[in-house]
Design a protein around this motif. Sequence first.
Motif, PDB file in Angstrom:
ATOM      1  N   UNK A 138       0.942  -1.186   0.082  1.00 37.00           N
ATOM      2  CA  UNK A 138       0.054  -0.167   0.047  1.00 37.00           C
ATOM      3  C   UNK A 138       0.907   1.432   0.087  1.00 37.00           C
ATOM      4  N   UNK A 139       2.141   1.188   0.109  1.00 37.30           N
ATOM      5  CA  UNK A 139       2.922   2.359   0.063  1.00 37.30           C
ATOM      6  C   UNK A 139       3.185   2.729  -1.337  1.00 37.30           C
ATOM      7  N   UNK A 140       2.931   1.978  -2.298  1.00 38.22           N
ATOM      8  CA  UNK A 140       3.132   2.113  -3.721  1.00 38.22           C
ATOM      9  C   UNK A 140       1.895   2.949  -4.342  1.00 38.22           C
ATOM     10  N   UNK A 141       2.045   3.870  -5.112  1.00 34.85           N
ATOM     11  CA  UNK A 141       1.297   4.436  -5.556  1.00 34.85           C
ATOM     12  C   UNK A 141       0.422   3.550  -6.747  1.00 34.85           C
ATOM     13  N   UNK A 142      -1.013   3.723  -6.694  1.00 34.07           N
ATOM     14  CA  UNK A 142      -1.646   2.971  -7.519  1.00 34.07           C
ATOM     15  C   UNK A 142      -1.360   2.993  -9.067  1.00 34.07           C
ATOM     16  N   UNK A 143      -0.979   4.191  -9.761  1.00 33.12           N
ATOM     17  CA  UNK A 143      -0.424   3.933 -10.864  1.00 33.12           C
ATOM     18  C   UNK A 143       0.663   3.368 -11.378  1.00 33.12           C
ATOM     19  N   UNK A 144       1.366   3.060 -10.442  1.00 28.64           N
ATOM     20  CA  UNK A 144       2.733   2.717 -10.521  1.00 28.64           C
ATOM     21  C   UNK A 144       2.736   1.171 -11.142  1.00 28.64           C
TER      22      UNK A 144
END
Lengths: 501, 242
Positions: free
Chosen positions: A153-159
């Motif tokens: 969840x620390x990763x941006x959704x668009x990545x």
Amino acid sequence: MSGRRVFLLAFFVTGVLVAGLVAVLAPQEPRGTASPATSPGSVPPAEPGGAADGRSRGTGKPILGVSWSSIWSATVPKGEAVPGRVLGTGRCAALHRWATARAAVPRGTAAVAFTLAAPEDRGLVVRSLRVVEGRAIAVPRGRDVECVGADDRTVARGLGLWGKLSLDAPRDLGLSRYARPGATVGGVVETRTTGCSCEWWIEVEVLEGDAPRTVRIDDGGRPFTIAPPVARIGTDAQDATQQYGAADIALARGSVALARGAAAPARGTAATARDAAAPARIPRGSSAHAVRLLEGGAQTVWMAADREVPAVDRITGNLDVPGTVCGRVERVLMAAGARRAGYTTYGLVLADRSPPGPEEAVADVSLRVQKVERPRTEPAQYDCYGGGRSEWQRDTRERTYVELPPDVPDLPVFTAEPLRFHEDRAGAPGTDVLYFGVSPMGPGHLTYHFTIEVTVRTPSGEFTRYTLDDAGRPFVLATRPDGVSPSDGEHTYREIGQRFG
Amino acid sequence: MVIAALGVVLSTLLAAAVTTYFDVWTSSRSPVPADRAIHAESEVWWDLTRDVKAVRVAGPVDVGKLERAYPDGDTALDGLVEGGGVYAGMMRIRLTLMNFTKVPVSITGVRARVIDEEPAPKGALLSCGGPQGGVGITRVRIDLGSASKAAQEYDGDDIVGQYPAQEMQLAKQDEPALFDIRVEDGKASYSFVIDVAYTQGTKKGRLVVDDAGKPFRLAPAEGDADATYRCDHTTTRWAKQR
């Protein structure tokens, strides 16, 4: 000179000499640039990521995984015991932070998120990417940990996922990604190996304006690590829960708390039913797991906390981000020790590598209440309604629901419920899932602690019995005395608007 | 001599032990450059319960063909943009700012920067959706028709002030900063990017956000159009308005 003086002289002289040597050779911390610190003996980087101003730079970090179906497996060197507060349902982020701070080495696969920043005055084109094997490291020995449902969840959704690459068979991944001057471009890469126990990093070939460059992406100056895969810790049933909207599960090998329940079911035949506590043999190939489904999987957030949780106020200051607020509120409350309150849907997943055919197996399921407690102070109630929902609706997948009263220690949920195992794909274990609702009842505020007892029976008289809990602790469910769909409490929040897809 | 050798050996062992811990300690503190470890992702979207999603195309449009080619109005509009049309009226941009470092980042300013301007295409205007009852609050908005094009914060319909007026967004290592910005059209068809200003400790930085390498584009929904069409409430058929 006396022996003692000789000793001391030699000791101190050597100490001074060695200290001087260390001071000269020790890593120099560069300030304000991206040059990675090189410790003596490690492979120097191909290209420091942006030593001078105005050049593109890359930064990476190890992450849990690339999707809800990912499994993160790692070994924490040194045999420090894994603390209970980072194990169990919904604790993967905490386990990953704890393990990464102790230099955990991923096993088998390693996922990394990275960003590349274009200089202020030139655009950046990323033309190819590869993973590079570095120096060998010793195969890590220590505590094996695992996360089922490793969605970071620390990763941006668009990545997006740029590729799954093998360290054993390296290849260049051809790309065409652009970042305008001052902007960033980034992604996620998953590396895997079957035999390498080594350091590794990412190299990208870029065009900075017109100038071709190789940029190294590593973990803030140090290489990433990886080691060969180890045996799985999670069961088939735990894996299968992820596709039904369950929370992630943080596990550690050999953890005493996980030795009961789903990992060690009792099995026998009707003849030994009287002595059901003594297992006839330890079964392989079958497993069970029960979970409370999370907000993302159709439940509203209703939770009771022992005290106010100020972190929730900061999140709910911005309700105009539909699809994200209630999930964040739930995670913050869970981390603060809050418990689910009110009507709750549970999913019970059964898995079997040689499943019985349809019409062959039935299940008896009951709730065994271990404890009913009354909180000493009035709990703080939190509600969050997401995506256009304003009141509660029963999950239509439920086969039944039960009301949990305070004075019944064993509450039947299903009796002889027919099971139908199905395989998602050839060779996968057969799974079946039973959804049921639980409505905790009682005068005032009560908190129930219960386990879920499951017996799977076949017509031949064979049975398998499981005692399921929440990764070593009983399930916890509080009552909701202010009504089924609380709407105007002090901590009632509604996301504004709706996100589709 | 043996005693001296023992002293040397012991000292070396002690120094080796200290060096190993020193090495681990300094490595674990190796710095990540603070001003380049923020990453931005953007997503353009519409909330069809409160927004009108519209597209302007140059030239006429065959709505019969659209109805056959696309399952609903929403995807038909996206298809028209892929074919050269421009979104019109308004759009929502969801910004996700991810922090790769341990030091929190405060988002101190958000503004649109126009990089190209054209008159609105003259052809057809197609639109779907629209407010369905109560909830119309949008907290953060950018008006491309305004001079500064800075993000403004609203409380209902009342403007509170330029962002950050009420709530400063923070991007932390374990939680990205997230906000939705409602962008409203201006007088011309604009190509724009979003400039994000941030502070990390004492360092200030600026990040440019675009639409996966391309600028955002928004045309006005008002003004001369040769024909206008609306989706009906089932969003599968187009009705000509004018």
